[in-house]
Structure formats: C-alpha cells, structure tokens
Design a protein around this motif. Structure first.
Motif, mmCIF file in Angstrom:
data_model
loop_
_atom_site.group_PDB
_atom_site.id
_atom_site.type_symbol
_atom_site.label_atom_id
_atom_site.label_comp_id
_atom_site.label_asym_id
_atom_site.label_seq_id
_atom_site.Cartn_x
_atom_site.Cartn_y
_atom_site.Cartn_z
ATOM 1 N N ILE A 290 0.835 -1.205 0.000
ATOM 2 C CA ILE A 290 0.000 0.000 0.000
ATOM 3 C C ILE A 290 0.868 1.252 0.000
ATOM 4 O O ILE A 290 0.632 2.189 -0.772
ATOM 5 N N VAL A 291 1.883 1.274 0.832
ATOM 6 C CA VAL A 291 2.789 2.430 0.886
ATOM 7 C C VAL A 291 3.477 2.617 -0.461
ATOM 8 O O VAL A 291 3.608 3.738 -0.958
ATOM 9 N N CYS B 16 -7.942 -0.345 -4.712
ATOM 10 C CA CYS B 16 -8.387 1.029 -4.989
ATOM 11 C C CYS B 16 -7.204 1.895 -5.433
ATOM 12 O O CYS B 16 -7.338 2.702 -6.364
ATOM 13 N N LEU B 17 -6.074 1.727 -4.786
ATOM 14 C CA LEU B 17 -4.880 2.479 -5.183
ATOM 15 C C LEU B 17 -4.414 2.073 -6.573
ATOM 16 O O LEU B 17 -3.928 2.906 -7.346
ATOM 17 N N VAL C 37 -9.682 -5.986 3.864
ATOM 18 C CA VAL C 37 -9.691 -4.521 3.777
ATOM 19 C C VAL C 37 -8.362 -4.007 3.221
ATOM 20 O O VAL C 37 -8.343 -3.102 2.377
ATOM 21 N N LEU C 38 -7.258 -4.567 3.684
ATOM 22 C CA LEU C 38 -5.952 -4.133 3.174
ATOM 23 C C LEU C 38 -5.823 -4.366 1.669
ATOM 24 O O LEU C 38 -5.345 -3.489 0.935
ATOM 25 N N SER D 225 4.590 5.655 -5.249
ATOM 26 C CA SER D 225 5.017 5.543 -6.644
ATOM 27 C C SER D 225 4.001 6.106 -7.635
ATOM 28 O O SER D 225 4.378 6.508 -8.728
ATOM 29 N N ARG D 226 2.731 6.097 -7.262
ATOM 30 C CA ARG D 226 1.654 6.496 -8.168
ATOM 31 C C ARG D 226 1.761 5.745 -9.495
ATOM 32 O O ARG D 226 1.558 6.302 -10.562
ATOM 33 N N SER D 227 2.111 4.467 -9.380
ATOM 34 C CA SER D 227 2.321 3.637 -10.561
ATOM 35 C C SER D 227 1.763 2.235 -10.319
ATOM 36 O O SER D 227 1.702 1.769 -9.188
#
Length: 87
Positions: free
Chosen positions: A20-21, A75-76, A68-69, A26-28
C-alpha cells in the motif's frame, strides 16, 4: 487450530501495508498484478464465508482485516492506473 491459521494469515498479511505504501508513493501500477490481487481478495472472501458458516472463531477478524488491506491496494491500483492514463 485457530492459532496456526492466524499465524499463516499474519505471514501473508505483513506484505500488504508495504504494498500500500509503495502504491501511494510511486503512483504507478508497475510491479502490481491486478489478477493476483483479485485472486487474493477472492481467497479472503472464501475464507470469511467458511469461517462464518462452518468454523466461526476469532480468526475471522484477521480475514476481514486482510480483505480490507487488499481492497485498499486495489483502490490504489485503479487510482494509479487512471493517473498513468492521464499522463
């Protein structure tokens, strides 16, 4: 038997916060597999159903937390996919 199942889920689950981090920073979508995450999510759904119907105990909460994780990571993934398309 619940403790061993819990420990197995802990071993699987420790990687999701790091994933998740990485997705946030990275937004990738590179290095991510949508199919893998969907299959893992489906596995957790089946685990939750089994616990709820046949073997209810406290381990169901671990399944729910990991579900949930993975949902957050999915979603990310979609956010990052849209971000990549917009570049």
């Amino acid at each position: 038997m619940g403790i061993f199942e819990f420990l197995m889920l802990c071993c699987f689950g420790f990687s999701w916060p790091f994933s998740i981090v990485k997705s946030i920073r990275s937004r990738s979508t590179k290095g991510k597999s949508l199919l893998f995450m969907v299959l893992v999510e489906l596995g957790y759904v089946f685990g939750i159903i089994h616990k709820a119907l046949f073997s209810y105990n406290w381990v169901i909460w671990m399944y729910l937390a990991l579900f949930v994780l993975v949902a957050v990571d999915l979603c990310l993934y979609w956010r990052n996919w849209r971000y990549e398309r917009g570049r």
